[in-house]
Motif scaffolding. Structure first.
Motif, short mmCIF file in Angstrom:
data_model
loop_
_atom_site.label_atom_id
_atom_site.label_comp_id
_atom_site.label_asym_id
_atom_site.label_seq_id
_atom_site.Cartn_x
_atom_site.Cartn_y
_atom_site.Cartn_z
N LEU A 250 2.39 -52.40 -1.77
CA LEU A 250 3.43 -53.13 -2.53
C LEU A 250 4.59 -52.86 -1.31
CD1 LEU A 250 3.70 -51.71 -6.06
CD2 LEU A 250 2.94 -53.99 -5.30
N THR A 251 5.17 -54.05 -0.89
CA THR A 251 6.09 -53.80 0.28
C THR A 251 7.37 -54.31 -0.49
OG1 THR A 251 5.82 -56.07 0.77
CG2 THR A 251 4.65 -54.44 2.28
N ASP A 252 7.46 -54.61 -1.66
CA ASP A 252 8.81 -54.70 -2.21
C ASP A 252 8.87 -53.75 -3.52
OD1 ASP A 252 11.32 -55.68 -2.97
OD2 ASP A 252 10.33 -57.27 -4.09
N PHE A 253 9.63 -52.72 -3.16
CA PHE A 253 9.60 -51.56 -4.20
C PHE A 253 10.81 -50.72 -4.41
CE2 PHE A 253 7.93 -50.22 -0.08
CZ PHE A 253 8.73 -48.87 0.14
N PRO A 339 2.42 -43.12 -0.50
CA PRO A 339 3.15 -43.89 0.50
C PRO A 339 2.39 -44.38 1.65
CG PRO A 339 4.22 -41.61 0.14
CD PRO A 339 2.76 -41.57 -0.31
N VAL A 340 2.63 -45.30 2.31
CA VAL A 340 1.98 -45.86 3.39
C VAL A 340 3.20 -45.87 4.28
CG1 VAL A 340 0.75 -47.71 4.54
CG2 VAL A 340 0.57 -47.41 1.97
N VAL A 341 2.85 -45.04 5.63
CA VAL A 341 3.92 -45.00 6.81
C VAL A 341 3.44 -45.32 7.70
CG1 VAL A 341 4.82 -42.90 5.41
CG2 VAL A 341 3.31 -42.55 7.06
N GLU A 342 4.37 -45.61 8.77
CA GLU A 342 4.23 -46.10 10.08
C GLU A 342 5.48 -45.43 11.14
OE1 GLU A 342 2.50 -50.15 11.56
OE2 GLU A 342 4.61 -50.45 11.32
N ASP A 343 4.88 -44.69 11.98
CA ASP A 343 6.03 -44.18 12.64
C ASP A 343 6.80 -43.17 11.93
OD1 ASP A 343 4.52 -45.18 14.80
OD2 ASP A 343 6.15 -47.12 14.87
N GLN A 344 6.55 -42.64 10.95
CA GLN A 344 7.12 -41.69 10.04
C GLN A 344 7.96 -42.71 9.19
OE1 GLN A 344 7.15 -38.24 10.47
NE2 GLN A 344 6.05 -38.23 12.47
N ARG A 345 7.87 -43.92 9.23
CA ARG A 345 8.95 -44.59 8.40
C ARG A 345 7.92 -45.16 7.28
NH1 ARG A 345 10.21 -49.81 9.09
NH2 ARG A 345 8.67 -50.12 10.70
N LEU A 346 8.78 -45.41 6.09
CA LEU A 346 8.16 -45.67 4.81
C LEU A 346 7.99 -47.45 4.96
CD1 LEU A 346 6.93 -45.10 2.18
CD2 LEU A 346 9.30 -45.49 1.35
N ILE A 347 6.55 -47.92 4.77
CA ILE A 347 6.69 -49.36 5.06
C ILE A 347 5.89 -49.95 3.72
CG2 ILE A 347 6.56 -49.70 7.58
CD1 ILE A 347 3.34 -49.60 7.19
N GLY A 348 5.59 -49.03 2.96
CA GLY A 348 4.79 -49.66 1.66
C GLY A 348 4.32 -48.51 0.76
N ILE A 349 4.22 -48.78 -0.62
CA ILE A 349 3.50 -47.77 -1.26
C ILE A 349 2.14 -48.35 -2.23
CG2 ILE A 349 5.65 -46.68 -2.16
CD1 ILE A 349 5.86 -48.20 -4.48
N VAL A 350 1.19 -47.42 -2.43
CA VAL A 350 0.19 -48.02 -3.03
C VAL A 350 0.09 -46.84 -4.37
CG1 VAL A 350 -2.30 -47.78 -3.34
CG2 VAL A 350 -1.34 -48.54 -1.25
N THR A 351 -0.09 -47.56 -5.46
CA THR A 351 0.04 -46.73 -6.72
C THR A 351 -1.25 -47.22 -7.49
OG1 THR A 351 0.67 -48.45 -8.16
CG2 THR A 351 2.69 -47.05 -7.12
N LEU A 352 -1.79 -46.26 -8.38
CA LEU A 352 -2.84 -46.13 -9.03
C LEU A 352 -2.89 -47.88 -9.84
CD1 LEU A 352 -5.37 -44.70 -9.13
CD2 LEU A 352 -4.52 -43.50 -11.23
N GLN A 353 -1.68 -47.89 -10.39
CA GLN A 353 -1.39 -49.09 -11.10
C GLN A 353 -1.82 -50.33 -10.40
OE1 GLN A 353 2.58 -48.83 -11.96
NE2 GLN A 353 2.56 -50.55 -13.44
#
Ligand SMILES: [Zn+2]
Length: 375
Positions: A250-253, A339-353
């Motif tokens: 999810l990129t919109d969170f 949390p999905v990160v790139e260069d220490q920056r949060l770019i998205g999340i993955v939840t179980l849901q």
């Protein structure tokens, strides 16, 4: 994925489930006995017969599992069908230790051990029946019937051995066929080819049953159900291995700040579909917190700061990580957000849901694409 079966217990540390076709079996036995004896079916004896068949299948499957263990393969669940079983493996638990035996040879050995044990049990019980002086009854047709349970035990084992040697994947004979295919093809193409052979056999059996013995139709249904179970597990596995997190994250969170009060956090949570939130200070990920945790903390200690109750230990993933690895991280830590990160920056999340939801969608779209490619 586990639909059509219910859990019944554990055997050697593996979840054992019984497939719905097993519940059709008592009805089927009752019905055929009823037809055979003009209305003198015996309920308790019919149930005992079902119990005997279940025990023979369980013994056959236990042989496979114990053998698989020696190769470091531990199934996470086994589903029992009336004449066979389907073991579901958890790839994350397979030790990828280099084995002295080639995989296809290993698979052939693992497949054949089941029918061998069933044959051995058949001969053993046949000897016991003969020694007890009922040898002649062994050869009275029908071999498996509730009126003679000890003879049924003998023949159930022989039938299970013969049935499983049919070259219909995922039966043991079909596993041998697939193992031979894997010498030239990759695992999923080999499985698909074995499954199509299997579906053809199931179809022939079901049709043949309509014109002769209705047991053949029953056997066809079992083969078909077993192949379906395996194919679904395979699609699921390939989705886990081949899909990258960037495809499903999810990129919109919504995010929370450690300085938010719990009441503010709850207010934000109420207006979001998310159950879990990354906690961010500036551009740094500092923790994760769930809606439930916010509620629990508010109830227990009243208002406070997110900082104090958030989970500071969490795992992160990269956008190119596989869905399978995220899934393992989630289940291993018993958390519900990564949390999905790139260069220490949060770019998205993955939840179980969202993972459950997207996996179902991806499995469906892959199946569609494959069906298109094949037609
Ligand atoms: Zn088997």
């Amino acid at each position: 994925m586990r639909s059509w079966s219910i859990p019944v217990g554990r055997l050697f540390g593996v979840d054992v489930r019984v497939h719905f076709t097993f519940f059709v079996l008592p009805l089927f036995i009752f019905w055929t006995e009823y037809a055979a004896h003009q209305g003198s079916a015996n309920g308790p004896r019919d149930l005992a017969l079902v119990g005997i068949i279940l025990a023979c299948v369980a013994a056959h499957e236990a042989a496979h599992m114990l053998a698989a263990r020696r190769f470091g393969l531990i199934p996470k669940a086994v589903i029992l069908l009336p004449l066979t079983g389907v073991a579901l493996y958890d790839e994350s638990r397979i030790e990828k230790a280099p084995s002295a035996v080639e995989p296809w040879k290993r698979d052939i050995r693992l497949a054949l051990v089941g029918p061998l044990i069933s044959l051995a049990l058949g001969f053993l019980s046949a000897t016991a029946v003969t020694l007890s002086g009922h040898g002649a009854e062994l050869w009275k047709w029908p071999f498996v019937q509730s009126a003679k349970l000890s003879c049924s035990l003998v023949w159930a084992n022989f039938y299970i051995a013969i049935f499983n040697l049919m070259p219909a994947y995922p039966l043991d004979g079909g596993r041998v066929v697939r193992a031979l295919f894997t010498r030239r093809l990759d695992l999923s193409s080999a499985t698909r080819r074995a499954v199509s052979i299997s579906n053809a056999i199931a179809m022939v059996l079901m049709l043949a049953g309509l014109f002769s013995d209705s047991w053949l139709t029953m056997v066809g249904v079992i083969v078909f159900s077993a192949a379906q179970l395996e194919e679904r597990a395979l699609v699921f596995q390939s989705v886990l291995d081949n899909v990258r997190l960037e495809e499903v994250m999810l990129t919109d969170f919504a995010t929370l700040s450690p300085a938010d009060t719990l009441e503010d956090a709850l207010e934000k949570a109420v207006h979001s579909l998310q159950d879990d939130f990354p906690v961010v200070r500036g551009s740094d990920m500092v923790g994760v917190i769930s809606k439930q945790r916010i509620l629990d903390a508010l109830r227990a200690e009243g208002n406070g700061y997110v900082q104090a109750v958030m989970n500071k230990i969490f795992e992160v993933s990269l956008r190119q990580d596989s869905l399978g690895s995220a899934f393992r991280k989630l289940t291993a830590r018993n958390s519900s957000i990564i949390p999905v990160v790139e260069d220490q920056r949060l770019i998205g999340i993955v939840t179980l849901q969202n993972l459950m939801h997207s996996m179902a969608l991806l499995a469906e779209s892959r199946k569609l694409r494959r069906d298109e490619a094949e037609s």
